[in-house]
Design a protein around this motif. Sequence first.
Motif, PDB file in Angstrom:
ATOM      1  N   TYR B 223      46.100  -9.703   0.785  1.00 57.19           N
ATOM      2  CA  TYR B 223      45.154 -10.633   1.409  1.00 57.19           C
ATOM      3  C   TYR B 223      45.902 -11.462   2.431  1.00 57.19           C
ATOM      4  N   ALA B 224      45.389 -11.527   3.631  1.00 57.29           N
ATOM      5  CA  ALA B 224      45.971 -12.333   4.708  1.00 57.29           C
ATOM      6  C   ALA B 224      47.480 -12.113   4.827  1.00 57.29           C
ATOM      7  N   GLY B 225      47.889 -10.845   4.801  1.00 53.95           N
ATOM      8  CA  GLY B 225      49.272 -10.515   5.104  1.00 53.95           C
ATOM      9  C   GLY B 225      50.264 -10.680   3.977  1.00 53.95           C
ATOM     10  N   THR B 226      49.784 -10.816   2.756  1.00 54.90           N
ATOM     11  CA  THR B 226      50.730 -10.885   1.654  1.00 54.90           C
ATOM     12  C   THR B 226      50.153 -10.183   0.435  1.00 54.90           C
ATOM     13  N   ALA B 227      51.047  -9.780  -0.489  1.00 63.22           N
ATOM     14  CA  ALA B 227      50.581  -9.149  -1.726  1.00 63.22           C
ATOM     15  C   ALA B 227      50.237 -10.266  -2.700  1.00 63.22           C
ATOM     16  N   VAL B 228      48.965 -10.372  -3.073  1.00 63.28           N
ATOM     17  CA  VAL B 228      48.585 -11.436  -4.005  1.00 63.28           C
ATOM     18  C   VAL B 228      48.648 -10.950  -5.453  1.00 63.28           C
ATOM     19  N   GLU B 229      48.605  -9.627  -5.645  1.00 63.34           N
ATOM     20  CA  GLU B 229      48.727  -9.091  -7.001  1.00 63.34           C
ATOM     21  C   GLU B 229      49.257  -7.671  -6.935  1.00 63.34           C
ATOM     22  N   VAL B 230      50.185  -7.339  -7.836  1.00 56.57           N
ATOM     23  CA  VAL B 230      50.651  -5.963  -7.999  1.00 56.57           C
ATOM     24  C   VAL B 230      50.568  -5.669  -9.487  1.00 56.57           C
ATOM     25  N   CYS B 231      49.751  -4.696  -9.881  1.00 56.04           N
ATOM     26  CA  CYS B 231      49.495  -4.516 -11.315  1.00 56.04           C
ATOM     27  C   CYS B 231      49.263  -3.055 -11.656  1.00 56.04           C
ATOM     28  N   ALA B 242      41.287  -7.792 -17.065  1.00 60.78           N
ATOM     29  CA  ALA B 242      42.730  -8.019 -17.133  1.00 60.78           C
ATOM     30  C   ALA B 242      43.312  -8.445 -15.788  1.00 60.78           C
ATOM     31  N   LEU B 243      42.514  -8.416 -14.727  1.00 66.61           N
ATOM     32  CA  LEU B 243      43.023  -8.766 -13.395  1.00 66.61           C
ATOM     33  C   LEU B 243      43.421 -10.238 -13.347  1.00 66.61           C
ATOM     34  N   ARG B 244      44.417 -10.533 -12.513  1.00 64.61           N
ATOM     35  CA  ARG B 244      45.044 -11.860 -12.553  1.00 64.61           C
ATOM     36  C   ARG B 244      44.640 -12.767 -11.404  1.00 64.61           C
ATOM     37  N   HIS B 245      44.504 -12.213 -10.203  1.00 68.02           N
ATOM     38  CA  HIS B 245      44.271 -13.076  -9.038  1.00 68.02           C
ATOM     39  C   HIS B 245      42.768 -13.232  -8.766  1.00 68.02           C
ATOM     40  N   PRO B 246      42.321 -14.458  -8.422  1.00 68.79           N
ATOM     41  CA  PRO B 246      40.898 -14.655  -8.128  1.00 68.79           C
ATOM     42  C   PRO B 246      40.393 -13.731  -7.015  1.00 68.79           C
ATOM     43  N   TYR B 247      41.251 -13.401  -6.031  1.00 67.74           N
ATOM     44  CA  TYR B 247      40.808 -12.505  -4.965  1.00 67.74           C
ATOM     45  C   TYR B 247      40.574 -11.093  -5.519  1.00 67.74           C
ATOM     46  N   THR B 248      41.490 -10.617  -6.358  1.00 70.92           N
ATOM     47  CA  THR B 248      41.317  -9.279  -6.935  1.00 70.92           C
ATOM     48  C   THR B 248      40.036  -9.209  -7.757  1.00 70.92           C
ATOM     49  N   LEU B 297      55.037 -14.646  -5.804  1.00 72.38           N
ATOM     50  CA  LEU B 297      54.687 -13.648  -6.818  1.00 72.38           C
ATOM     51  C   LEU B 297      55.463 -13.951  -8.091  1.00 72.38           C
ATOM     52  N   ARG B 298      54.774 -13.952  -9.212  1.00 69.74           N
ATOM     53  CA  ARG B 298      55.483 -14.135 -10.480  1.00 69.74           C
ATOM     54  C   ARG B 298      54.874 -13.194 -11.507  1.00 69.74           C
ATOM     55  N   SER B 299      55.644 -12.978 -12.578  1.00 66.20           N
ATOM     56  CA  SER B 299      55.267 -12.022 -13.598  1.00 66.20           C
ATOM     57  C   SER B 299      54.265 -12.635 -14.574  1.00 66.20           C
ATOM     58  N   VAL B 300      53.111 -11.972 -14.723  1.00 62.51           N
ATOM     59  CA  VAL B 300      52.127 -12.428 -15.704  1.00 62.51           C
ATOM     60  C   VAL B 300      51.533 -11.202 -16.401  1.00 62.51           C
ATOM     61  N   ARG B 301      51.611 -11.134 -17.704  1.00 57.30           N
ATOM     62  CA  ARG B 301      51.018 -10.036 -18.488  1.00 57.30           C
ATOM     63  C   ARG B 301      51.303  -8.662 -17.896  1.00 57.30           C
ATOM     64  N   GLY B 302      52.552  -8.360 -17.613  1.00 53.05           N
ATOM     65  CA  GLY B 302      52.914  -7.017 -17.169  1.00 53.05           C
ATOM     66  C   GLY B 302      52.535  -6.692 -15.734  1.00 53.05           C
ATOM     67  N   GLY B 303      52.166  -7.703 -14.960  1.00 53.27           N
ATOM     68  CA  GLY B 303      51.890  -7.499 -13.539  1.00 53.27           C
ATOM     69  C   GLY B 303      52.453  -8.668 -12.765  1.00 53.27           C
ATOM     70  N   MET B 304      52.344  -8.581 -11.435  1.00 48.88           N
ATOM     71  CA  MET B 304      52.821  -9.671 -10.591  1.00 48.88           C
ATOM     72  C   MET B 304      51.614 -10.325  -9.928  1.00 48.88           C
ATOM     73  N   VAL B 305      51.634 -11.665  -9.828  1.00 49.73           N
ATOM     74  CA  VAL B 305      50.503 -12.344  -9.213  1.00 49.73           C
ATOM     75  C   VAL B 305      50.999 -13.567  -8.459  1.00 49.73           C
ATOM     76  N   CYS B 307      49.432 -16.646  -7.786  1.00 51.04           N
ATOM     77  CA  CYS B 307      48.419 -17.676  -7.995  1.00 51.04           C
ATOM     78  C   CYS B 307      48.949 -18.623  -9.061  1.00 51.04           C
ATOM     79  N   ILE B 308      48.887 -19.921  -8.773  1.00 51.04           N
ATOM     80  CA  ILE B 308      49.463 -20.876  -9.737  1.00 51.04           C
ATOM     81  C   ILE B 308      48.587 -21.017 -10.988  1.00 51.04           C
ATOM     82  N   HIS B 309      47.324 -20.558 -10.889  1.00 46.34           N
ATOM     83  CA  HIS B 309      46.434 -20.706 -12.046  1.00 46.34           C
ATOM     84  C   HIS B 309      46.448 -19.499 -12.975  1.00 46.34           C
ATOM     85  N   ALA B 310      47.005 -18.388 -12.518  1.00 44.10           N
ATOM     86  CA  ALA B 310      46.950 -17.165 -13.314  1.00 44.10           C
ATOM     87  C   ALA B 310      47.725 -17.330 -14.610  1.00 44.10           C
TER      88      ALA B 310
END
Lengths: 198, 311
Positions: B223-231, B242-248, B297-305, B307-310
Amino acid sequence: MLLEADGIGFRYGVGPWVFRGLDIAVDAGEVVGLLGPSGCGKTTVARVLAGHERPREGRVLFDGAPLPRSGYCPVQLVSQHPEHAVNPRWRMREVASEGWRVDEGTMEMLGIQAEWLERYSNELSGGELQRFCVARALSPLTRVLIADEMTTMLDAITQAQLWRAVREAVDRRGLGVLVVSHERSLIDALCDRVVALG
Amino acid sequence: MSDLLDIVDVSISFTRYEAGLRRRTLRVINGLSVDVRRGEVLAVIGSSGSGKSLLAHAVLGILPGNAHLSGSMRFVGEELTPERQRRARGREIALVPQAVTSLDPLMRVGPQVRWGAPVNGNGSQAEAQRRVFARYGLTPEVERSFPAQLSGGMTRRVLLSTAVVSGASLIIADEPTPGLDPEALAETMRHLRELADENKGVMLITHDIETAVTIADRIAVFYAGTAVEVCPAHDFLPDGAALRHPYTRALWRALPRNGLAPVAGAQPSYDDLPDGCAFRARCDRATSACAATRPALRSVRGGMVACIHAA
């Protein structure tokens, strides 16, 4: 029926028939799907229905009469590639006022940002451009919208945004819509009934 | 760290001169990190104009001259310098282009594909091309055809052949599917999956989420030139819970079969990217903290996200 095609057929010159004997009708406030695999002639059907091509046989009637040859056509086409549908020498402000003065509500619903109006088409992405093409086609004078793979090149959120705006015009003022697509799930989500081609 | 392609904190900006020599900088990719591993299909999805194709061009080293790139790109453990890219391009990293017009319209298909085969001890280039054509069910008549004589599905197989004949270990497929009917679509996907199963890495750039989910191992959401989630791809199934980012999640809910739910507004423009999270103006979970800094990007539940709220 608002828009009616009676046994229409089309071919280029003396080439093979692209399609023949096709009947399609779209009533006011109705969303009809036209579904078919790639290369089966969906785009040509769309162009004939919107008056961009004249059928080689059969006829297209709007409100019981042939499509007007001059003035604003009440049947408007939105195609898959917005890059080919806007004047590249115009700022988007001019594109947006080509058919009618696009109002605030339509712009907001389609997510058109005020600063885009001062740009040229090559400074916008395909998704941004297609929002303008939909806004332009949603003139109050448009009674039937032919959407030819209108959101095929767009991401899901932009796709949903564009269809929300079209749906609103269907519900509010009885716009008739023909959704031309090869995508079954989109047709199922949008349409009251489906015509299969090919 | 990935054994094939490793992209860390890459940004790409363009300098553009406007009327009156006014200079404008567009930051089109912004602190992007993603990797592709051997044996996997990584699908890259996201909004139109989110930088997906540009990333492919950056990896191949075919960005236009006014582009400026920062950050690190490594391929099989080596820094992807312009010189390394020149050696890798078409040999170790191959592109399956989006446009069916990428083929030379005046040249027969066989020789075009042959030209991409390596010159080595495994027979002639023509033999290599015929092996690949046989694999994809392309007859000797196709070999002698001109591009305009092929159907859409056959053209896709020819474009795929140009990448496969090179023997590249990383295949980048840029939107190989628009306009394909379900049968041709499934076939293209099956071929990409096979390549991954032969221990190649496949980066599949697409906006067709439903298809991507069926063959990808992992999915990167731009989104907007960056990876917001990799899962893992299975996080999208069955209901995207199970998705982490609000955009996803919004992307998932916008799919026709999930209700075609839109989100107001638009992706921010590249000359006017907001501070903080780029999605926050359209996000129902946004707080003042989202405006402070761009989330990493940080690790959350086996994926990267990102978002500070994830959680």
